[in-house]
Scaffold this active site. Structure first.
Site, PDB file in Angstrom:
ATOM      1  N   GLY A 135       0.759  -1.242  -0.009  1.00  0.00           N
ATOM      2  CA  GLY A 135       0.238  -0.100  -0.008  1.00  0.00           C
ATOM      3  C   GLY A 135       0.643   1.241   0.018  1.00  0.00           C
ATOM      4  N   ILE A 137       3.399   2.203   2.037  1.00  0.00           N
ATOM      5  CA  ILE A 137       4.703   2.152   2.308  1.00  0.00           C
ATOM      6  C   ILE A 137       5.444   2.274   1.244  1.00  0.00           C
ATOM      7  CG2 ILE A 137       6.223   0.826   3.879  1.00  0.00           C
ATOM      8  CD1 ILE A 137       3.931  -0.545   4.871  1.00  0.00           C
ATOM      9  N   GLY A 188     -12.969  -3.343   1.875  1.00  0.00           N
ATOM     10  CA  GLY A 188     -12.326  -3.065   0.671  1.00  0.00           C
ATOM     11  C   GLY A 188     -10.867  -3.325   0.684  1.00  0.00           C
ATOM     12  N   GLU A 191      -8.892  -8.999  -2.150  1.00  0.00           N
ATOM     13  CA  GLU A 191      -8.732  -9.106  -3.481  1.00  0.00           C
ATOM     14  C   GLU A 191     -10.251  -9.686  -4.072  1.00  0.00           C
ATOM     15  OE1 GLU A 191      -5.754  -8.398  -5.411  1.00  0.00           O
ATOM     16  OE2 GLU A 191      -5.715  -7.644  -3.264  1.00  0.00           O
ATOM     17  N   LYS A 206       3.827 -10.255  -4.020  1.00  0.00           N
ATOM     18  CA  LYS A 206       4.419  -8.919  -3.439  1.00  0.00           C
ATOM     19  C   LYS A 206       5.877  -9.359  -3.154  1.00  0.00           C
ATOM     20  CE  LYS A 206      -0.076  -6.935  -2.058  1.00  0.00           C
ATOM     21  NZ  LYS A 206      -0.821  -6.686  -0.883  1.00  0.00           N
TER      22      LYS A 206
HETATM   23  N1  HSE Z   1      -5.976  -7.692  -0.949  1.00  0.00           N
HETATM   24  C1  HSE Z   1      -4.532  -6.683  -0.782  1.00  0.00           C
HETATM   25  C2  HSE Z   1      -4.461  -6.813   1.018  1.00  0.00           C
HETATM   26  C3  HSE Z   1      -4.856  -5.457  -1.001  1.00  0.00           C
HETATM   27  O1  HSE Z   1      -5.152  -7.330   1.786  1.00  0.00           O
HETATM   28  O2  HSE Z   1      -3.126  -6.614   1.220  1.00  0.00           O
HETATM   29  C4  HSE Z   1      -3.496  -4.710  -1.109  1.00  0.00           C
HETATM   30  O3  HSE Z   1      -2.542  -5.205  -1.941  1.00  0.00           O
END
Ligand code: HSE
Length: 437
Positions: A135, A137, A188, A191, A206
């Site tokens: 996010g 960071i 929200g 995914e 990631k």
């Molecule tokens: N689904 C991802 C999470 C969203 O929960 O981190 C951010 O990449």
């Protein structure tokens, strides 16, 4: 000289809308910093007429990708639709046409690394993907810029907000797994397919991106060991707490003498470790470098506004470069293209760490001695142990929990295969790896 920088957005979902809102709210501030105006002139979405609850009246919205890709006025394309197939053609075509691209799409970058980055290296456009990992960071910028003089030795990250939110709710509120998942979806964080969150896939996407950046490599997602959080029970949480641990879904990459470790799995983390206090949808990434030592970066890892903010940071950085006609100051994947090579990840069987083993066994004479003998025969030392539960009938299983010293995973698996085939074992043993930091 340009009067403004024009943006075209693909996708008006959670993140896309967040970007529009941020520009509405902070536009004046951004213009002061940039010296020019940022304008979202067009958006492409599958459902252009849908009411999204925000003012989009000054944006031309359509469902035809060409409206953005063929528009010579658009400087930066924002790919915020997620998924791999359509996103890939958009990103490749935009870069190929010399446009700059900003994406939040970790699945795309992890699954099509070479294709996307080859194009990014060749393109006249610039490529930003800060929002794809953790996010808001700025971990990608840290590795690409701040740590570019470091030999990175280790990365440990809580990089999926949804999984961390679920584990935190299970630990602190004794929440049910499904209820916690539903709450994360409502906020929200999750995914489109929440299996990506709870099965570790999103963390794996990631982690691969961070490994490529940190270790000058092109790693294969398929070689990562990936295990999600679905097997974690309230009992494991309770026993972990009793021994001074919490349970986190960690993505871990280590540059060892034997090769690169890359693994995603639930992990027992000491409560004294700062990663243990990362709660809810927050993310944190700990990075160790050979000169800087350990660092820890923390912030919101999911959600519309934090992710939009990471997108916006890239948009502004790219705009500055475009306005200065500076070109690619920092290579897209941190190293020069000819220095990037395919690199292997060590098989999980070669990883050495400590283990939490919870055996579900019948409460019979000799059980403990058989288990400990088999562990000993496989070179596995015991650090502490506990018997938990009471059998009300001879068929009721009880739990024997063993914390091991460091052992190599292949020996653990050999011992467990033998133990799990013994008659007194009621259920397969639950294994959770321990972070030794
Ligand atoms: N689904 C991802 C999470 C969203 O929960 O981190 C951010 O990449």
């Amino acid at each position: 000289l340009k009067e403004s920088i024009k943006l075209g957005i693909f996708g008006l979902g959670t993140v896309g809308k967040g970007v529009v809102e941020q520009l509405r709210k902070n536009g004046a501030l951004i213009s002061q910093r940039l010296g020019k105006e940022l304008q979202i002139t067009k958006a492409v979405t599958a459902n252009p007429t849908k009411d999204r609850g925000i003012d989009l009246s000054d944006i031309q919205i359509s469902s035809d990708p060409k409206d953005i890709l063929d528009d010579p006025e658009i400087d930066i394309v924002l790919e915020l639709i997620g998924g791999v197939t359509d996103a890939k053609s958009i990103v490749l075509e935009a870069l190929q046409k010399g446009k700059s691209v900003v994406t939040a799409n970790k699945a795309l970058l992890a699954e099509c690394t070479e294709e996307i980055f080859n194009m990014a290296y060749q393109s006249k456009g610039l490529f930003g993907f800060e929002a794809s990992v953790a996010g808001c960071i700025p971990v990608i910028r840290e590795i690409k810029s701040s740590y570019s003089g470091e030999k990175i030795e280790e990365i440990s990250g809580i990089i999926n907000g949804t999984a961390n939110y679920i584990l935190t709710s299970m630990i602190e509120d004794k929440a049910d797994f499904q209820v916690a998942l539903k709450a994360a979806q409502d906020k929200g964080y999750a995914e489109a397919d929440p299996a990506f969150d709870i099965e570790g896939t999103d963390t794996a996407h990631k982690l691969i991106i961070l490994m490529d950046l940190a270790f000058n490599g092109l790693f294969d997602l398929k070689e990562l060991y990936v295990e999600g959080i679905t097997k974690i029970t309230p009992l494991d949480i309770e026993i972990a707490e009793q021994f001074g641990y919490t349970i986190k879904l960690l993505g871990k990459a280590v540059n060892t003498d034997k090769g690169f470790e890359g693994r995603v799995h639930p992990t027992l983390v000491k409560t004294s470790n700062m990663l243990a206090s990362v709660r809810g949808a927050f993310n944190a990434v700990a990075i160790k470098g050979n000169f800087m030592g350990p660092t820890l970066s923390y912030g919101a890892g999911a959600g519309a506004y934090p992710t939009a903010s990471a997108v916006m940071g890239d948009v502004i950085e790219i705009s500055r470069n475009l306005l200065q006609e500076a070109g690619q100051l920092v290579p897209p994947l941190a190293s020069m293209r000819d220095q990037l090579s395919k690199k292997k990840i060590l098989p999980m069987s070669e990883v050495t760490t400590e283990y939490y083993l919870r055996f579900s066994v019948l409460d019979e004479v000799g059980v403990m001695s058989k288990i400990t003998t088999l562990l000993g025969e496989n070179d596995i030392g015991i650090r502490s142990m506990l018997q938990k539960g009471e059998a009300h009938s001879p068929k009721d299983p009880i739990h024997v929990v063993i914390f091991t010293h460091k052992a190599i995973e292949k020996n653990i698996l050999k011992a467990l295969a033998k133990i799990d085939s013994l008659q007194f074992v009621a259920e397969p043993t639950n294994l959770i790896r321990i972070d030794t930091e």
